[in-house]
Design an enzyme around this catalytic site. Structure first.
Site, short mmCIF file in Angstrom:
data_model
loop_
_atom_site.label_atom_id
_atom_site.label_comp_id
_atom_site.label_asym_id
_atom_site.label_seq_id
_atom_site.Cartn_x
_atom_site.Cartn_y
_atom_site.Cartn_z
N SER A 136 0.82 -1.20 0.00
CA SER A 136 0.00 0.00 0.00
C SER A 136 0.86 1.26 0.00
CB SER A 136 -0.90 0.01 1.24
OG SER A 136 -1.54 1.26 1.40
N TYR A 160 -2.35 5.61 -4.25
CA TYR A 160 -3.27 6.73 -4.07
C TYR A 160 -2.67 7.93 -4.80
CZ TYR A 160 -5.56 4.31 -0.13
OH TYR A 160 -6.24 3.43 0.66
N THR A 186 -6.10 3.06 -6.93
CA THR A 186 -7.30 3.02 -6.10
C THR A 186 -8.12 4.28 -6.31
OG1 THR A 186 -6.26 1.61 -4.43
CG2 THR A 186 -8.13 2.94 -3.72
N LYS A 276 -8.66 -0.32 -8.80
CA LYS A 276 -9.22 -0.93 -7.58
C LYS A 276 -10.27 0.01 -6.98
CE LYS A 276 -7.84 -2.96 -3.15
NZ LYS A 276 -8.70 -2.17 -2.27
N HIS A 300 -13.52 -1.36 -0.60
CA HIS A 300 -12.44 -0.97 0.31
C HIS A 300 -12.60 -1.65 1.68
CE1 HIS A 300 -9.16 2.16 0.22
NE2 HIS A 300 -9.07 1.76 1.48
#
Length: 419
Positions: A136, A160, A186, A276, A300
């Site tokens: 992540s 992100y 995402t 995603k 999520h």
């Protein structure tokens, strides 16, 4: 009449075969876990409340998570018969490469909070099992650290796009340089969801010590020892800290991202690009038209919009409409290998586990993650054999019925009335 006799000593000895005691407490603890729920209970005992609730919790009333898990439980299987399933093949191809199993480890933020080995344990376990690991943007191990922990396996990076876009683009370039082969962009986090457990627990990053957190940690000296004797707990890719996870997300995330950002990332990234956080058929179609390599149906983990669509319920329709043009994965709610098989039968080409992996991590570090993978593998192999399918490609929608508890209310136009 029943004939009775005194048992012979030799016969008694045959019955009195005592199992050799396991002196390794961690090994004994993990071997006692037969399900992911067992690992969850162990994790809860061993982890301070704020850290466990950060993992366990979801947004607001946590309805999205509860519904997602219920959807997998509300499955009816339809097995075949008289097929040779003495051996089964669990391997698959996804996004240009192999996986020994039809699941990988999902991106999770602040993972070293749960247990100090964090992403290193997840990446190492994934590499040993031959499945992908996803790091992540909010991870607590660097891109290069994950590569070192899983040097020969498949590593993926979840991105992100932040207000300072040069930070995001720099991470993309670093992941490519480290040999990560797939990028998850995402798209369901323009702002942070309301994660009420974190607020009620006063949970912040970095963790702030209060009388309550100290008292809660006292019965868990192993976690306290790890926290105090290992490197500082912080985001590996972000320098901003201070406040709840929601505060940090709101400060860092860019709510204005759009398809122009998608094009920019596509131009930067040399590998497979997967989106995603897809939650509607219309968006799945649009993304397919834009030529993405894959989509992940996900809400999520229930941590963003509460009452969001259930990814597993959305799966059959999306697979039918766009599955021939792009590869679909699904996450949220997976707690059993049978859940993975059900998703594959309904058109998913892959699945991702988040909390299930973290429960294992909290229960026993790297060995706990290994145990998670072992439990899910055992369950999915058994399910395949009982369905009497030898390969994943033999699974079809005919093997599964989704039993529904929630039905959309049909709204009808108002009937005219007499004046």
């Amino acid at each position: 009449m029943v004939d009775r006799q005194f048992p012979r000593p030799a016969e008694l000895l045959e019955l009195m075969q005592f199992k050799k005691p396991e002196l390794d407490l961690k090994k004994r603890r993990l071997e006692s876990a037969l399900t992911i729920e067992d690992l969850r209970r162990i994790a809860r005992r061993r982890t301070p409340k704020a850290a466990f609730d950060y993992t366990e919790g979801a947004a607001e009333g946590e309805l999205s998570l509860a519904r997602a898990r219920q959807a997998f439980q509300d499955v009816e299987f339809h097995p075949s018969i008289l097929k040779d399933v003495s051996t089964v093949d669990t391997s698959c191809q996804i996004w240009g490469g192999p996986s020994a199993l039809p699941f990988g480890i999902a991106p999770t933020g602040f993972t070293r909070l749960m247990q100090t080995e964090g992403e290193t344990a997840g990446a190492g376990a994934a590499g040993a099992a031959g499945i992908p690991f996803t790091l992540s943007t909010l991870g607590t191990t660097s891109i290069e650290g994950v590569k070192a922990a899983n040097p020969h396996g498949r590593n993926w990076f979840q991105l992100y796009v932040m207000r300072q876009k040069e930070i995001s683009y720099g991470l993309v370039e670093r992941a490519a340089a480290a040999g990560f082969d797939t990028l998850f962009f995402t798209v369901d986090t323009p702002v942070a969801g309301a994660r009420l457990r974190d607020k009620r627990n006063g949970f912040s990053i970095p963790p702030q010590l209060t009388l309550g957190t100290i008292l809660n940690a006292i019965p868990r000296p192993w976690w306290w020892y790890d926290f105090l004797t290992t490197p500082k707990l912080e985001f590996a890719s972000l320098s901003a800290t201070g406040g709840t996870v929601g505060d940090l997300l709101n400060a860092a995330m860019d709510p204005s991202i759009d398809y122009d950002d998608l094009a920019e990332i596509r131009a930067l990234w040399p590998g497979k690009l997967v989106i995603k956080g897809v939650q509607t058929l219309e968006d799945a179609k649009t993304l397919t038209d834009h030529g993405v390599d894959g989509i992940v149906l996900s809400n999520h983990g229930g941590r963003q919009l509460d009452r969001a669509p259930i990814p597993f319920h959305l799966l059959p329709t999306v697979a039918r409409e766009v599955g021939h043009h792009t590869e679909i994965a699904v996450d949220t709610g997976i707690m059993n290998g049978a859940d993975i098989i059900a998703a594959y039968a309904l058109g998913a080409k892959f699945t991702l586990i988040g909390r299930a992996y973290l429960y294992g991590l909290m229960a026993g570090g790297r060995e706990g993650v290994d145990r998670t993978i072992h439990i899910l593998t055992d369950q999915l192999v058994r399910t395949m054999k009982l369905l009497q399918v030898r390969t994943l490609d033999e699974l079809t929608p005919a093997h599964v019925t989704q039993l529904t508890r929630l039905h959309p209310l049909r709204h009808h136009a108002a009937e005219p009335t007499d004046a």
